[in-house]
Design an enzyme around this catalytic site. Structure first.
Site, PDB file in Angstrom:
ATOM      1  N   HIS A 189       0.825  -1.214   0.000  1.00 47.83           N
ATOM      2  CA  HIS A 189       0.000   0.000   0.000  1.00 47.83           C
ATOM      3  C   HIS A 189       0.850   1.252   0.000  1.00 47.83           C
ATOM      4  O   HIS A 189       0.520   2.239  -0.637  1.00 47.83           O
ATOM      5  CB  HIS A 189      -0.884   0.026   1.243  1.00 47.83           C
ATOM      6  CG  HIS A 189      -1.960  -0.985   1.197  1.00 47.83           C
ATOM      7  ND1 HIS A 189      -2.909  -0.989   0.213  1.00 47.83           N
ATOM      8  CD2 HIS A 189      -2.234  -2.045   1.983  1.00 47.83           C
ATOM      9  CE1 HIS A 189      -3.731  -2.002   0.413  1.00 47.83           C
ATOM     10  NE2 HIS A 189      -3.334  -2.667   1.473  1.00 47.83           N
ATOM     11  N   ARG A 296      -3.822  -9.954 -14.810  1.00 47.58           N
ATOM     12  CA  ARG A 296      -3.671 -11.141 -13.955  1.00 47.58           C
ATOM     13  C   ARG A 296      -5.059 -11.506 -13.438  1.00 47.58           C
ATOM     14  O   ARG A 296      -5.638 -10.753 -12.653  1.00 47.58           O
ATOM     15  CB  ARG A 296      -2.737 -10.830 -12.785  1.00 47.58           C
ATOM     16  CG  ARG A 296      -1.264 -10.673 -13.171  1.00 47.58           C
ATOM     17  CD  ARG A 296      -0.412 -10.480 -11.926  1.00 47.58           C
ATOM     18  NE  ARG A 296       1.016 -10.654 -12.173  1.00 47.58           N
ATOM     19  CZ  ARG A 296       1.886  -9.667 -12.339  1.00 47.58           C
ATOM     20  NH1 ARG A 296       1.486  -8.405 -12.297  1.00 47.58           N
ATOM     21  NH2 ARG A 296       3.165  -9.922 -12.535  1.00 47.58           N
ATOM     22  N   ARG A 332      -4.720 -13.077 -18.950  1.00 51.41           N
ATOM     23  CA  ARG A 332      -3.957 -14.288 -18.635  1.00 51.41           C
ATOM     24  C   ARG A 332      -4.815 -15.219 -17.795  1.00 51.41           C
ATOM     25  O   ARG A 332      -5.392 -14.796 -16.791  1.00 51.41           O
ATOM     26  CB  ARG A 332      -2.682 -13.928 -17.868  1.00 51.41           C
ATOM     27  CG  ARG A 332      -1.856 -15.180 -17.569  1.00 51.41           C
ATOM     28  CD  ARG A 332      -0.596 -14.878 -16.827  1.00 51.41           C
ATOM     29  NE  ARG A 332      -0.856 -14.562 -15.446  1.00 51.41           N
ATOM     30  CZ  ARG A 332       0.096 -14.246 -14.568  1.00 51.41           C
ATOM     31  NH1 ARG A 332       1.344 -14.165 -14.967  1.00 51.41           N
ATOM     32  NH2 ARG A 332      -0.203 -13.987 -13.323  1.00 51.41           N
ATOM     33  N   GLU A 431       8.034 -18.193 -19.816  1.00 47.26           N
ATOM     34  CA  GLU A 431       8.620 -17.971 -18.487  1.00 47.26           C
ATOM     35  C   GLU A 431       9.328 -19.215 -17.963  1.00 47.26           C
ATOM     36  O   GLU A 431       9.782 -19.251 -16.822  1.00 47.26           O
ATOM     37  CB  GLU A 431       7.567 -17.450 -17.501  1.00 47.26           C
ATOM     38  CG  GLU A 431       6.245 -18.160 -17.523  1.00 47.26           C
ATOM     39  CD  GLU A 431       5.177 -17.463 -16.685  1.00 47.26           C
ATOM     40  OE1 GLU A 431       5.486 -16.519 -15.951  1.00 47.26           O
ATOM     41  OE2 GLU A 431       4.019 -17.905 -16.761  1.00 47.26           O
ATOM     42  N   ASN A 454       9.958 -12.388 -14.591  1.00 45.51           N
ATOM     43  CA  ASN A 454      10.017 -12.675 -13.146  1.00 45.51           C
ATOM     44  C   ASN A 454      10.249 -14.168 -12.938  1.00 45.51           C
ATOM     45  O   ASN A 454      11.079 -14.577 -12.130  1.00 45.51           O
ATOM     46  CB  ASN A 454       8.707 -12.277 -12.446  1.00 45.51           C
ATOM     47  CG  ASN A 454       8.325 -10.833 -12.699  1.00 45.51           C
ATOM     48  OD1 ASN A 454       9.159 -10.037 -13.093  1.00 45.51           O
ATOM     49  ND2 ASN A 454       7.060 -10.493 -12.485  1.00 45.51           N
ATOM     50  N   ASP A 455       9.503 -14.975 -13.689  1.00 48.23           N
ATOM     51  CA  ASP A 455       9.684 -16.414 -13.570  1.00 48.23           C
ATOM     52  C   ASP A 455      10.828 -16.923 -14.440  1.00 48.23           C
ATOM     53  O   ASP A 455      11.587 -17.789 -14.026  1.00 48.23           O
ATOM     54  CB  ASP A 455       8.388 -17.149 -13.942  1.00 48.23           C
ATOM     55  CG  ASP A 455       7.431 -17.208 -12.758  1.00 48.23           C
ATOM     56  OD1 ASP A 455       7.888 -17.557 -11.662  1.00 48.23           O
ATOM     57  OD2 ASP A 455       6.244 -16.889 -12.932  1.00 48.23           O
ATOM     58  N   ARG A 465      12.358 -16.682  -6.552  1.00 47.76           N
ATOM     59  CA  ARG A 465      12.054 -15.247  -6.563  1.00 47.76           C
ATOM     60  C   ARG A 465      11.524 -14.752  -5.238  1.00 47.76           C
ATOM     61  O   ARG A 465      11.471 -13.545  -4.993  1.00 47.76           O
ATOM     62  CB  ARG A 465      11.072 -14.914  -7.700  1.00 47.76           C
ATOM     63  CG  ARG A 465       9.722 -15.562  -7.560  1.00 47.76           C
ATOM     64  CD  ARG A 465       8.915 -15.442  -8.844  1.00 47.76           C
ATOM     65  NE  ARG A 465       7.984 -14.329  -8.822  1.00 47.76           N
ATOM     66  CZ  ARG A 465       7.030 -14.137  -9.731  1.00 47.76           C
ATOM     67  NH1 ARG A 465       6.899 -14.960 -10.744  1.00 47.76           N
ATOM     68  NH2 ARG A 465       6.212 -13.112  -9.638  1.00 47.76           N
ATOM     69  N   CYS A 502       6.190  -8.855 -20.010  1.00 47.79           N
ATOM     70  CA  CYS A 502       5.347  -8.317 -18.946  1.00 47.79           C
ATOM     71  C   CYS A 502       5.923  -8.550 -17.549  1.00 47.79           C
ATOM     72  O   CYS A 502       5.252  -8.323 -16.554  1.00 47.79           O
ATOM     73  CB  CYS A 502       3.925  -8.876 -19.043  1.00 47.79           C
ATOM     74  SG  CYS A 502       3.863 -10.674 -18.927  1.00 47.79           S
TER      75      CYS A 502
HETATM   76  C1  PEP Z   1       6.377 -13.137 -14.758  1.00 50.98           C
HETATM   77  O1  PEP Z   1       6.618 -14.259 -14.312  1.00 50.98           O
HETATM   78  O2  PEP Z   1       7.259 -12.376 -15.223  1.00 50.98           O
HETATM   79  C2  PEP Z   1       5.001 -12.598 -14.724  1.00 50.98           C
HETATM   80  C3  PEP Z   1       4.700 -11.440 -15.280  1.00 50.98           C
HETATM   81  O3  PEP Z   1       4.060 -13.352 -14.080  1.00 50.98           O
HETATM   82  P1  PEP Z   1       3.854 -13.363 -12.486  1.00 50.98           P
HETATM   83  O4  PEP Z   1       4.771 -12.308 -11.923  1.00 50.98           O
HETATM   84  O5  PEP Z   1       2.412 -13.104 -12.270  1.00 50.98           O
HETATM   85  O6  PEP Z   1       4.288 -14.751 -12.155  1.00 50.98           O
HETATM   86 MG    MG Z   2       4.998 -15.655 -13.979  1.00 50.35          MG
END
Ligand code: PEP
Ligand code: MG
Length: 575
Positions: A189, A296, A332, A431, A454-455, A465, A502
């Site tokens: 927040h 998401r 997604r 990913e 991210n993944d 992560r 993304c």
């Molecule tokens: C990612 O993995 O980069 C992604 C955008 O999905 P999430 O962060 O929701 O796993």
């Molecule tokens: Mg992901």
């Protein structure tokens, strides 16, 4: 002078005295009572007083920060009526004959602790909400004043363990230069509020920040996540210049937010938003998003006790897709498992959930869960530009099976005479390294890719992560990850397919020139990052970006890549 490292949460620099924001410790005396009826009446009264207070905070938030930021207080008011939460308090009072303060405090801690144990950023934020509501009720029961802001008399940088939504709304903003919390992530927040106020913020800076004394001179660097305590003269002078420079960049960024993202040599890319709810639509549009690159869909499944119906999903997806008109919205499908658990979906306990039955793997084994979402998406895509994307795809076979299920849903809907999307682009997230390596084959069976760095980073570097000890390795700014990204883009382009990204990286200014140079078509990011991304893209050339990207792929470390971009593309520096 001392430098502490945190997570950058909102751009900009603040220079000034520290204000340590502490709530009065609520001392809960635990004792038994004879008259449990009386205790339950006190509980009911505390609920009513808290409800009135929350109405006031909601109104204040609505006037000062708009509907989206005020929503949280509606959600908190709903917690006051949550039969499970309040039922647990009542049961403890009745069964153990304890005073209501003690029952309330135990229950709130239990629930919040359970949510936190899931190590999910979104659910941790909900834990904070439950604690916020619990503390409010306890203050009412104990007769402690609502606002802890007394003492803030001069413009200051606010330091806190974690700021609750009510804390942040009740703070007198005329005295706030920036925020720093020892806990929390980029979607806490505090971070969201700081961005909506345009104030610099650093979150997750660790326990050390709690040692800073009130009034100590500090610099808060919201771009890099640094907190500099007692800066020396040279550092202070440097930051004063950076601050001045940033103010200019900020106003330039605001001016180009609604312009197209075209490089100086005429190459255009799409800049779109990542959103996680219907509420995110307005801030995405206001920030200049040209659509949604990642919706998401988990938001519809969390914080409830049963699956959302097809109808409910249809309405939400349609509202969002229609709000963007002809602009693309990439929905997604459900991505749970890993660090996101939904209690009412019976998922087996797994030793290593990130490598387990997550996302598309779960959905493919449960058509009764997956089909309503696919049907809702096909219906919602009627008359707009909704696209559908599948997460965590590892093998081509998964796409083939998903497409078969989608065809089945389409045939059913047509037979029912429903309005459905005429044609809908179908894509996958890249990913998992296997998907990146096999991108040429995937490009044959889908319309687009969106790279989830991210993944992709955590699986490529074998670095969890959610584990702070390996966060730097998992952060993704690695030559190995950039090489995979290049492979994916080249494979897709060879088959005439487009590629987006993304993961958080899409909004990182240091990554943008490299991604541009590698040929990325679509950048999807947190809405507040959009104006800065557009400003950067509009001030550099594709030619230069290609040169930087080629060099980046040959660096041996993430630090070397950062240094390279900083040196070759000075436009990435905000101050
Ligand atoms: C990612 O993995 O980069 C992604 C955008 O999905 P999430 O962060 O929701 O796993
Ligand atoms: Mg992901």
């Amino acid at each position: 002078m001392k430098t502490l490292e945190g997570i950058p949460a909102s751009y900009g620099y603040a220079i000034g005295p520290a204000f340590m924001y502490e709530r009065a410790e609520l001392v809960i005396d635990c004792h038994t009572v004879d008259d449990t009826e009386k205790e339950l009446c006190r509980l009911a009264e505390a609920v009513e007083v808290s409800r009135k207070q929350l109405e006031h905070v909601y109104q204040k938030a609505l006037e000062e920060h708009g509907e989206e930021n005020a929503e949280i207080f509606k959600a908190q008011t709903m917690m006051l009526d949550d039969p499970e939460l309040m039922g647990a308090v009542k049961r403890q009072v009745e069964a153990e004959k304890t005073n209501v303060e003690s029952a309330l405090s135990d229950t709130v801690e239990n629930y919040a602790g359970m949510l936190e144990a899931l190590e999910d950023e979104y659910l941790s934020a909900r834990a904070l909400d439950i604690r916020d509501v619990g503390s409010r009720m306890l203050r009412v029961l104990l007769g402690v004043a609502e606002s802890p802001t007394e003492g803030l008399k001069a413009p200051s940088i606010i330091f806190a363990k974690d700021l609750t939504p009510s804390d942040t709304i009740l703070l007198d903003k005329t005295f706030v230069l920036g925020f720093c919390t020892s806990k929390g992530g980029a979607t806490s927040h505090t971070a969201i509020l700081a961005r909506s106020l345009g104030l610099p913020a650093v979150v997750g800076a660790g326990k050390k920040v709690r040692k800073i004394k009130n009034g100590t001179s500090v610099i808060l660097d919201g771009d890099s996540g640094k907190v500099i305590v007692k800066p020396d003269e040279a550092t202070l002078a440097e930051y004063l210049i950076r601050q001045e420079q940033f103010i200019k960049v900020k106003s330039k960024a605001a001016k180009v937010a609604h312009e197209p993202a075209i490089t100086t040599d005429g190459h255009q890319v799409e800049v779109v938003a990542n959103i996680g709810s219907v509420d995110g639509v307005q801030s995405a549009l206001d920030s200049g998003a040209e659509g949604v690159g990642l919706l998401r869909s988990e938001f519809l499944y969390l914080e409830r006790n049963s699956l959302p119906s097809e109808e409910e999903q249809y309405k939400s997806y349609k509202t969002i897709a229609d709000a963007f008109g002809k602009m693309p919205v990439v929905l997604r499908t459900l991505d749970v498992g890993g660090d996101k658990d939904i209690p009412y979906i019976d998922m087996p306990e797994e030793f290593n959930p990130f490598l387990g039955v997550r996302a598309i793997r779960l959905c493919l084994t449960r058509p009764q869960l997956f089909k309503p979402q696919l049907r809702a998406a096909l219906r919602a895509g009627y008359g707009n530009n909704l696209k559908l994307m599948f997460p965590m795809v590892a093998t081509v076979d998964e796409v083939v099976r998903t497409r078969a299920l989608l065809d089945e849903c389409m045939a059913e809907l047509r037979a029912e005479g429903a309005d459905v999307a005429e044609s809908m682009e179908i894509g996958i997230m890249i990913e998992i390294p296997a998907a990146a390596v096999m991108a040429d084959q995937f490009a044959e069976v889908v319309d687009f890719f969106s790279i989830g760095t991210n993944d992709l980073s955590q699986y490529t570097l074998a670095a969890d992560r959610t584990n702070a000890s390996v966060a730097a390795i998992a952060a993704g700014f690695q030559p190995a990850v950039f090489r995979l990204i290049k492979q994916v883009i080249d494979a897709a382009h060879a088959k005439g397919k487009w590629v987006g990204l993304c993961g958080e990286m899409a909004g990182e200014l240091l990554a943008i020139p490299i991604l541009l140079g590698l040929g990325l078509d679509e950048f999807s990011m947190n809405p507040p990052a959009i104006p800065y991304a557009k400003l950067l893209i509009r001030s550099i050339s594709l030619e230069k970006s290609r040169q930087v990207a080629a060099k980046a792929l040959n660096q041996t470390s993430s630090d070397a890549i950062r240094a390279l971009v900083q040196e070759q593309v000075p436009e990435v520096n905000l101050g």
